[in-house]
Scaffold this motif. Structure first.
Motif, mmCIF file in Angstrom:
data_model
loop_
_atom_site.group_PDB
_atom_site.id
_atom_site.type_symbol
_atom_site.label_atom_id
_atom_site.label_comp_id
_atom_site.label_asym_id
_atom_site.label_seq_id
_atom_site.Cartn_x
_atom_site.Cartn_y
_atom_site.Cartn_z
ATOM 1 N N GLY A 150 -7.461 3.781 -2.757
ATOM 2 C CA GLY A 150 -7.656 4.075 -1.351
ATOM 3 C C GLY A 150 -8.523 5.321 -1.201
ATOM 4 O O GLY A 150 -9.431 5.547 -2.005
ATOM 5 N N ASP A 151 -8.212 6.140 -0.219
ATOM 6 C CA ASP A 151 -9.028 7.321 0.057
ATOM 7 C C ASP A 151 -8.676 8.538 -0.799
ATOM 8 O O ASP A 151 -9.523 9.386 -1.048
ATOM 9 C CB ASP A 151 -8.873 7.715 1.533
ATOM 10 N N SER B 280 0.833 -1.200 0.000
ATOM 11 C CA SER B 280 0.000 0.000 0.000
ATOM 12 C C SER B 280 0.862 1.243 0.000
ATOM 13 O O SER B 280 2.017 1.216 0.434
ATOM 14 C CB SER B 280 -0.893 -0.012 1.257
ATOM 15 N N LYS C 230 -7.638 -1.991 4.551
ATOM 16 C CA LYS C 230 -7.287 -0.599 4.776
ATOM 17 C C LYS C 230 -7.259 -0.289 6.262
ATOM 18 O O LYS C 230 -8.144 -0.690 7.005
ATOM 19 C CB LYS C 230 -8.320 0.311 4.106
ATOM 20 N N SER D 150 -9.581 -0.565 11.563
ATOM 21 C CA SER D 150 -9.926 -1.234 10.313
ATOM 22 C C SER D 150 -11.144 -2.115 10.526
ATOM 23 O O SER D 150 -11.532 -2.423 11.656
ATOM 24 C CB SER D 150 -8.759 -2.073 9.786
ATOM 25 N N TYR E 21 -3.330 4.072 -2.702
ATOM 26 C CA TYR E 21 -3.675 2.848 -3.417
ATOM 27 C C TYR E 21 -3.186 1.664 -2.589
ATOM 28 O O TYR E 21 -2.291 1.793 -1.769
ATOM 29 C CB TYR E 21 -2.999 2.799 -4.793
ATOM 30 N N TYR E 22 -3.774 0.523 -2.862
ATOM 31 C CA TYR E 22 -3.287 -0.696 -2.255
ATOM 32 C C TYR E 22 -3.370 -1.838 -3.256
ATOM 33 O O TYR E 22 -4.064 -1.743 -4.283
ATOM 34 C CB TYR E 22 -4.053 -1.037 -0.963
ATOM 35 N N TYR F 202 0.771 5.332 1.265
ATOM 36 C CA TYR F 202 0.133 6.334 2.095
ATOM 37 C C TYR F 202 0.853 7.671 1.892
ATOM 38 O O TYR F 202 2.042 7.715 1.589
ATOM 39 C CB TYR F 202 0.237 5.978 3.583
ATOM 40 N N GLN G 4 -4.517 6.652 2.840
ATOM 41 C CA GLN G 4 -4.172 5.628 1.860
ATOM 42 C C GLN G 4 -4.431 6.117 0.436
ATOM 43 O O GLN G 4 -5.494 6.661 0.135
ATOM 44 C CB GLN G 4 -4.977 4.361 2.118
ATOM 45 N N THR H 136 -7.464 2.957 8.648
ATOM 46 C CA THR H 136 -7.792 4.371 8.697
ATOM 47 C C THR H 136 -7.094 4.967 9.906
ATOM 48 O O THR H 136 -7.322 4.536 11.039
ATOM 49 C CB THR H 136 -9.310 4.575 8.816
#
Lengths: 114, 113
Positions: free
Chosen positions: A58-59, A33, B100, B93, A47-48, A35, A45, B102
């Motif tokens: 990701g976000d 991933s 993911k 998570s 990409y993962y 970050y 994040q 957070t």
């Protein structure tokens, strides 16, 4: 030594000039991933990847690309960098899903886009 | 909108004192709550983690307290040492997603000798 290696550690570039940040892990981890770390926002994040040829957003994926052609490598590509992508970037890997296995982080890449 | 809110942003404590960092979350589906420690120039590293079926977990001088009804969890560093000076991140998570973490916004802790 088990590690996640990112290169370069520092990068200064200009708006619009394509760049790639490399990431490699020697732990045979399936999950990788990216970050970005910004003051007050923690780590977000980008990409993962759950495995080779499997990537997902990701976000905060806008303006970034990734690829996972080999298990050990997960490069981050900025096709046309902009100043708002100035940040500290971390690559991380994990043996499996992150709610079961700890994330192992690289030492970061500090990117400045002017 | 941050799903995990962390406070304070920074903290100064005397050697031997207690450092307390708090995190609050909104998503009740979160079921794994790790804390990561980051030293300057390094990436974060897992410090301690807890799942919602326990209210407290202790590892050495580090303790996580978890309050499921309040949707809050906290890290206590007992007998704080200068070597504990670092940035601490809480995270959460969802097991079913499992892809993911957070993170909270981070707390910079300075332990004065």
């Amino acid at each position: 030594e088990a590690q996640v290696t990112q290169n370069p550690r520092y990068l200064i570039t200009v708006t619009g000039k394509k760049l790639t940040v490399t990431c490699s892990q020697n732990m045979n981890h399936e999950y990788m991933s990216w970050y970005r770390q910004d003051p007050g926002l923690g780590l977000r994040q980008i990409y993962y990847s759950m495995n080779v040829e499997v990537t997902d957003k990701g976000d905060v994926p806008e303006g970034y690309k990734v690829s996972r052609k080999e298990k050990r490598n997960f490069p981050l590509i900025l096709e046309s960098p902009s100043p708002n992508q100035t940040s500290l970037y971390f690559c991380a890997s994990s043996r499996g899903r992150v709610h079961r296995s700890p994330l192992h982080f690289g030492n970061g890449t500090r990117l400045t886009v002017t | 909108q941050q799903q995990v809110k962390q406070s304070p942003q920074s903290l100064i404590v005397q050697k031997g004192g207690i450092s307390i960092i708090n995190c609050a979350y909104e998503n009740t589906a979160f079921d794994y709550f790790p804390w990561y420690q980051q030293f300057p120039g390094k990436g974060p590293a897992l410090l301690i983690a807890i799942r919602p079926d326990v209210s407290e977990k202790k590892e050495g001088r580090f303790t996580i307290s978890f309050n499921k009804s309040a949707k809050q969890f906290s890290l206590h560093i007992m007998d704080s040492q200068p070597g504990d000076s670092a940035t601490y991140f809480c995270a959460a998570s969802i097991g079913a997603a499992g892809n993911k973490l957070t993170f909270g916004g981070g707390t910079r802790v300075l332990v004065k000798p």
